[in-house]
Scaffold this motif. Structure first.
Motif, PDB file in Angstrom:
ATOM      1  N   GLN A 306       0.811  -1.212   0.000  1.00 37.39           N
ATOM      2  CA  GLN A 306       0.000   0.000   0.000  1.00 37.39           C
ATOM      3  C   GLN A 306       0.847   1.266   0.000  1.00 37.39           C
ATOM      4  O   GLN A 306       0.354   2.338  -0.316  1.00 37.39           O
ATOM      5  CB  GLN A 306      -0.927   0.017   1.223  1.00 37.39           C
ATOM      6  CG  GLN A 306      -1.911  -1.162   1.275  1.00 37.39           C
ATOM      7  CD  GLN A 306      -2.816  -1.179   0.062  1.00 37.39           C
ATOM      8  OE1 GLN A 306      -2.670  -2.010  -0.825  1.00 37.39           O
ATOM      9  NE2 GLN A 306      -3.758  -0.254   0.026  1.00 37.39           N
ATOM     10  N   ASP A 307       2.111   1.140   0.366  1.00 36.50           N
ATOM     11  CA  ASP A 307       3.001   2.300   0.432  1.00 36.50           C
ATOM     12  C   ASP A 307       3.550   2.601  -0.958  1.00 36.50           C
ATOM     13  O   ASP A 307       4.122   1.723  -1.608  1.00 36.50           O
ATOM     14  CB  ASP A 307       4.144   2.039   1.414  1.00 36.50           C
ATOM     15  CG  ASP A 307       3.632   1.734   2.811  1.00 36.50           C
ATOM     16  OD1 ASP A 307       2.589   2.297   3.199  1.00 36.50           O
ATOM     17  OD2 ASP A 307       4.268   0.919   3.512  1.00 36.50           O
ATOM     18  N   LYS A 308       3.404   3.850  -1.401  1.00 36.32           N
ATOM     19  CA  LYS A 308       3.709   4.199  -2.788  1.00 36.32           C
ATOM     20  C   LYS A 308       4.967   5.049  -2.958  1.00 36.32           C
ATOM     21  O   LYS A 308       5.745   4.820  -3.876  1.00 36.32           O
ATOM     22  CB  LYS A 308       2.513   4.928  -3.412  1.00 36.32           C
ATOM     23  CG  LYS A 308       1.217   4.130  -3.377  1.00 36.32           C
ATOM     24  CD  LYS A 308       1.392   2.755  -4.049  1.00 36.32           C
ATOM     25  CE  LYS A 308       0.119   1.930  -3.967  1.00 36.32           C
ATOM     26  NZ  LYS A 308       0.312   0.575  -4.559  1.00 36.32           N
ATOM     27  N   PHE A 309       5.174   6.030  -2.106  1.00 38.28           N
ATOM     28  CA  PHE A 309       6.345   6.887  -2.281  1.00 38.28           C
ATOM     29  C   PHE A 309       6.708   7.558  -0.962  1.00 38.28           C
ATOM     30  O   PHE A 309       5.895   7.661  -0.036  1.00 38.28           O
ATOM     31  CB  PHE A 309       6.114   7.955  -3.363  1.00 38.28           C
ATOM     32  CG  PHE A 309       4.900   8.824  -3.146  1.00 38.28           C
ATOM     33  CD1 PHE A 309       4.944   9.924  -2.299  1.00 38.28           C
ATOM     34  CD2 PHE A 309       3.709   8.550  -3.810  1.00 38.28           C
ATOM     35  CE1 PHE A 309       3.832  10.719  -2.092  1.00 38.28           C
ATOM     36  CE2 PHE A 309       2.583   9.343  -3.620  1.00 38.28           C
ATOM     37  CZ  PHE A 309       2.653  10.432  -2.765  1.00 38.28           C
ATOM     38  N   VAL A 310       7.959   8.007  -0.895  1.00 38.10           N
ATOM     39  CA  VAL A 310       8.473   8.755   0.250  1.00 38.10           C
ATOM     40  C   VAL A 310       8.878  10.139  -0.248  1.00 38.10           C
ATOM     41  O   VAL A 310       9.489  10.275  -1.311  1.00 38.10           O
ATOM     42  CB  VAL A 310       9.684   8.051   0.891  1.00 38.10           C
ATOM     43  CG1 VAL A 310      10.311   8.908   1.982  1.00 38.10           C
ATOM     44  CG2 VAL A 310       9.272   6.697   1.459  1.00 38.10           C
ATOM     45  N   VAL A 311       8.529  11.159   0.516  1.00 39.34           N
ATOM     46  CA  VAL A 311       8.923  12.528   0.199  1.00 39.34           C
ATOM     47  C   VAL A 311       9.780  13.067   1.330  1.00 39.34           C
ATOM     48  O   VAL A 311       9.375  13.037   2.499  1.00 39.34           O
ATOM     49  CB  VAL A 311       7.703  13.445  -0.002  1.00 39.34           C
ATOM     50  CG1 VAL A 311       8.148  14.884  -0.274  1.00 39.34           C
ATOM     51  CG2 VAL A 311       6.831  12.940  -1.147  1.00 39.34           C
ATOM     52  N   LEU A 312      10.966  13.538   1.001  1.00 41.61           N
ATOM     53  CA  LEU A 312      11.833  14.238   1.937  1.00 41.61           C
ATOM     54  C   LEU A 312      11.906  15.690   1.482  1.00 41.61           C
ATOM     55  O   LEU A 312      12.052  15.961   0.280  1.00 41.61           O
ATOM     56  CB  LEU A 312      13.245  13.649   1.950  1.00 41.61           C
ATOM     57  CG  LEU A 312      13.495  12.319   2.656  1.00 41.61           C
ATOM     58  CD1 LEU A 312      12.824  11.168   1.937  1.00 41.61           C
ATOM     59  CD2 LEU A 312      14.996  12.051   2.765  1.00 41.61           C
ATOM     60  N   ALA A 313      11.808  16.625   2.419  1.00 39.02           N
ATOM     61  CA  ALA A 313      11.840  18.037   2.023  1.00 39.02           C
ATOM     62  C   ALA A 313      12.348  18.898   3.169  1.00 39.02           C
ATOM     63  O   ALA A 313      12.220  18.536   4.351  1.00 39.02           O
ATOM     64  CB  ALA A 313      10.453  18.513   1.587  1.00 39.02           C
TER      65      ALA A 313
END
Length: 473
Positions: A306-313
């Motif tokens: 179910q996990d699609k992407f990771v965003v670091l910012a």
């Protein structure tokens, strides 16, 4: 936050290229099948000199086979943000991602130094720790397993050992990184520093370490097949109760200025300086004796389908966009390759709309897609990019040279402070004080940011360095 280990069907098996299945108790040993010789200091220097030529490592606006990254300079001087995606890091199916937000007069140099050096230290420490435990289990990765059926108890124990190895590697590498900055002969980190949010993706596992207020979130689908945001790291700011308590125990002071009551800052016990807006950071050695630390918060998450992407910012994004808005922007991007750029452009528009009298902060974004798929090169070029690692800059930023240095030194960022007249219109922001201390066994609010939607600089006051004592006449 803390480590959370679970055994799932996705993480209980792996396949070799020839179809042979191996047990998870051998997964971590695969990292060390190639024996490495002991590295010397000259080897380390040589590695740093050739970092920019590594094909699987990107650090400027562009894309890789599973990620896209983008940064845009704000209106406070030189861009002090840095970012990196390093695929096939240490071994196949291991990816390192990081975002680093510098502050102070030399923050841009600190951020880039950390970006280049921290992954090498992390690799070195994990290698040395893992090699010590590589003895008896090595045969199973050479195909000498007695059975394809693994003992669940041993599997859990091995997963715990893997998490323990990464935890130790993160703690040691962050400590070594800060030590190197302190002794660096050409980099003044007395009142300059950098945040760091770093992620290691190894198979279906995420290992995370962070200091400061850069943030990582996860885009995942819920039971209704709708995208939801899951915050992976906590913004480590002085208004977190446990952070403030530690600083005060070390004789540091925590308070907000009259013209920006929402921004808690760290001050020296004997002077109203430097006004650091975070509780943990690399560098900032003027405050290291007074509670500001470089010890990272470490956490572990087992990924699901179910996990699609990771965003670091960096905080330039989180100051104007919520976790949910970021997930919506990334998931609705026309192409994956354009997701980071579109997110930064969205943050820029929000800065203009919400804080028209304030100077926009630098923004840096890493979007890592967990299925390892990216758009075709033709789709990518349609979005305005030309190659996997672009050296051009779409926002007027100063382009880095191969050694990571910048050709235009600028110290303006440290002096950008909002006036009281500008602040009156935008300073009313509620802050949730009901945050449980994770160190005492509680569960922190995953959406705690310590500062939502407030524009500010990370360090207000420059401290003069004491020059060499002049001989008396």
């Amino acid at each position: 936050m803390g480590g959370c280990v679970s055994v799932s069907s996705r993480s209980t098996c792996s396949s070799r290229s020839n179809g042979e299945r191996i047990s998870p108790s051998c997964l971590w040993i695969d990292m060390f099948r190639r024996k490495r010789s002991r590295r010397t200091f000259s080897d380390h220097v040589t590695t740093l000199q050739h970092l920019s030529s590594i094909p699987s490592r990107i650090f400027t606006n562009g894309r890789s086979s599973s990620a896209c990254i983008f940064t845009q300079q704000g209106r406070k001087g030189i861009n002090q943000d840095a970012m990196i995606v390093w695929e096939d890091f240490m071994a196949e199916d291991v990816t390192f991602c990081g975002v680093f937000d510098g502050h102070g007069p030399y923050g841009h140099l600190v951020a880039r130094k950390v970006r280049d050096t921290l992954p090498l230290k992390l690799s070195s420490f994990f290698d040395s720790f893992g090699s010590k435990q590589n003895g008896s289990g090595a045969n199973c990765c050479n195909g000498n397993m007695k059975s394809d059926v693994a003992d669940p108890v041993k599997e859990t124990s091995t997963e715990d050992r893997v998490e323990s190895l990464w935890r130790e590697a993160f703690l040691k590498s962050y400590k070594a990184m800060d030590k190197e900055l302190r002794s660096h002969p050409n980099l003044d980190c007395f009142c300059s520093g950098s945040t760091a949010v770093t992620v290691i993706k190894q198979g279906s596992n995420l290992f995370m370490g962070n200091i400061g207020d850069s943030r990582a979130i996860l885009g995942s689908k819920d039971s209704n097949d709708s995208m939801v945001a899951i915050q992976l790291t906590v913004d480590l700011k002085p208004d977190l109760p446990r952070e403030a308590e530690r600083i005060k125990r070390c004789k540091g002071r925590v308070f907000a200025l009259q013209d920006e009551p929402e921004v808690q800052r760290v001050w020296l016990p004997f002077d109203d300086a430097p006004g650091l807006a975070m509780a943990r950071a690399f560098g900032d050695f003027c405050l290291k004796e007074y509670g500001v630390i470089s010890i990272p918060e470490f956490s572990h998450r087992v990924l699901s389908d179910q996990d699609k992407f990771v965003v670091l910012a960096s905080d330039g994004v989180w100051d104007v966009l919520s976790n949910e808005e970021v997930v919506e922007i990334v998931s609705s991007a026309p192409t994956r390759s354009s997701a980071a750029r579109i997110l930064v452009e969205s943050a820029a528009r929000e800065w203009k709309a919400k804080y028209p009298t304030s100077k926009m902060d630098d923004c840096a974004v890493v979007c890592l897609f967990l299925d390892g798929k990216m758009d075709s090169e033709s789709d990518y070029e349609e979005q305005g990019f030309s190659s996997a690692t672009l050296q051009s800059n779409h926002s007027g930023n100063v382009v880095e040279s191969d050694d990571g240095q910048n050709s235009e030194p600028c110290l303006q960022r440290n002096f950008t402070v909002r006036s009281s007249e500008e602040n009156d219109q935008y300073r009313r922001v509620p802050i949730d004080a009901d945050v449980e201390d994770a160190e005492n066994g509680g569960t922190e609010d995953q959406n705690w940011s310590g500062l939502e939607g407030v524009t500010r600089v990370n360090s207000l006051v420059q401290l003069p360095r004491f020059s060499e004592e002049r001989p008396r006449p």
